[in-house]
Write an enzyme that holds these catalytic residues in place. Structure first.
Site: not given
Ligand SMILES: *Cc1c(COP(=O)(O)O)cnc(C)c1O
Length: 389
Positions: A52, A150, A236, A280, A327, A329
């Site tokens: 998955k 669940r 599993r 930033y 950032c 990228d």
């Protein structure tokens, strides 16, 4: 990656012929070794490989094709869509979709010969009805909730589902399973309680004198490693297949090694004067003259922003801190007064001689778990597959 190996594919090349300098490399030989190690440890139980979430970031189709060559008896995925992608890629191995299902999805499951999880009497009868209409037999695994809350019928009312499954002429009940909430913990009290509840549910078959479904399964990576009595007919294997342990506390009873490494290259070099902030928000600033290199990877690739001012990378065999905010990228690395050049390799996850950065390290810096680090490396990052020579 330690030993020399060779690449099996060219990294994705964009339409203008440019190869992205940031890539994930998956060593398929390690997947093979890990799989064989698990297989030996749990034998005679079979090993379902859980693929998955893009095979935990390793690439759904490529990993599926590889495990198919290993002869895996079963593949597990979370969603219908993942199962269909596998079938469309020509994978013929049995596939169990472990997530909850919606009524309108059932015909698609049946068309693609995907094994359904029947998690309630209502879902079961919907499956039986759809199978009857299509003139096919649905392959199903009954899902018992023994404490995860669940999906699945509660262990204390599971008899109703098991009973109903006996009278569904269009369903083949191939399996019955449950899922542990705490099998990777140091304290296995909760997992043992869930196991006891599951065994209680299975006693339904003994009481009736009928054989239980051929595939009883409960064990995720945590239980594969530390609860042999939970192996039943099949386990599993998720994260342990990829060579990563599910938690820091888990007993590492099967040796596995990580298959995935993530690398980039230096694209910019500069000297930063004292008292100049980087990135930033100016969350980090120099107090003396340093050399800073820029690397083209960021949170837009799945390199978590929460690792800002915490992560480290390896350049030329040495660890260096990432400085300032991540950032979208790009990230900046402080190499103090060492040398680094444009195009030098930068290891984000992986090994280089003595130095290693593991996805567990990133998980700690990002305040999350290794699973989330792996599954968040997104499709903007090309995957390269290699095998050891
Ligand atoms: C994801 C999943 C697994 C695999 O879990 P790991 O901890 O990665 O081994 C097994 N069973 C179910 C039902 C799952 O959802």
């Amino acid at each position: 990656m330690g030993k020399m190996g060779h690449m099996l594919n060219e990294p994705t090349i964009s339409s203008n012929g440019v190869v992205r300098p940031t890539a994930v490399t998956v060593n398929l030989s390690r997947i093979t070794e890990n799989y064989r190690g698990i297989e030996t440890a749990v034998s005679p139980a079979k090993v379902m490989t859980v693929l998955k979430a893009n095979a935990y970031g390793h690439g759904l189709i490529d990993i599926a094709k590889h495990v198919t060559t290993l002869g895996v008896p079963y593949i597990g995925v979370a969603f219908l869509e993942e199962g269909i992608l596998l079938r469309e890629a020509g994978i013929e191995t049995p596939i169990l979709v472990m997530g909850g299902i919606l009524g309108n999805q059932i015909p698609l499951f049946l068309q693609h010969n995907l094994t359904l999880t029947a998690s309630s009497v209502d879902k079961l009868s919907q499956i039986d009805k759809a199978a009857a209409e299509m003139g096919v037999t649905a392959k199903i695994h009954l899902k018992i909730d023994t404490g995860m809350e669940r999906i699945g019928v509660h262990y204390y009312s599971a008899d109703t589902l098991l009973e109903a499954a006996l009278t569904c002429p269009h369903c083949h009940v191939e399996g019955i399973y449950t899922h542990f909430a705490n099998a990777d913990a140091a304290d296995l009290t909760s997992a043992r309680l869930q196991l006891e509840r599951f065994n209680q549910v299975l006693s339904f078959y003994e009481k009736r004198g009928i054989p239980r479904p051929p595939l009883c399964h409960t064990a995720n990576s945590g239980a594969i490693l530390q609860l042999p009595e939970a192996h039943f007919d099949m386990v599993r294997a998720g994260i342990v297949l990829y060579g990563v342990y599910p938690s820091a506390e888990v007993r590492q009873t099967i040796p596995v090694r990580p298959a995935l490494s993530w690398t980039s290259h230096v694209v910019y070099f500069k000297v930063v004067k004292p008292d100049h902030p980087v990135s930033y928000g100016s969350t980090w600033q120099t107090d003396h003259m340093v050399r800073v290199v820029t690397v083209p990877v960021g949170y837009g690739d799945g390199y978590f922003r929460s690792m800002s001012n915490r992560a480290e990378v390896i350049i030329r065999g040495k660890r260096y801190p990432m400085v300032g905010r991540v950032c979208m990228d790009q990230i900046m690395i402080n190499i103090e007064w060492d040398s680094a050049y444009n195009d030098d390799k930068v290891i984000l996850i992986g090994e280089s001689g003595e130095a290693a950065i593991r996805c567990e390290d990133l998980a700690e810096w990002a305040n999350t778990i290794p699973y989330e680090i792996l599954t968040n490396i997104n499709t903007r990052v090309p995957r390269i597959y290699m095998i050891d020579d």
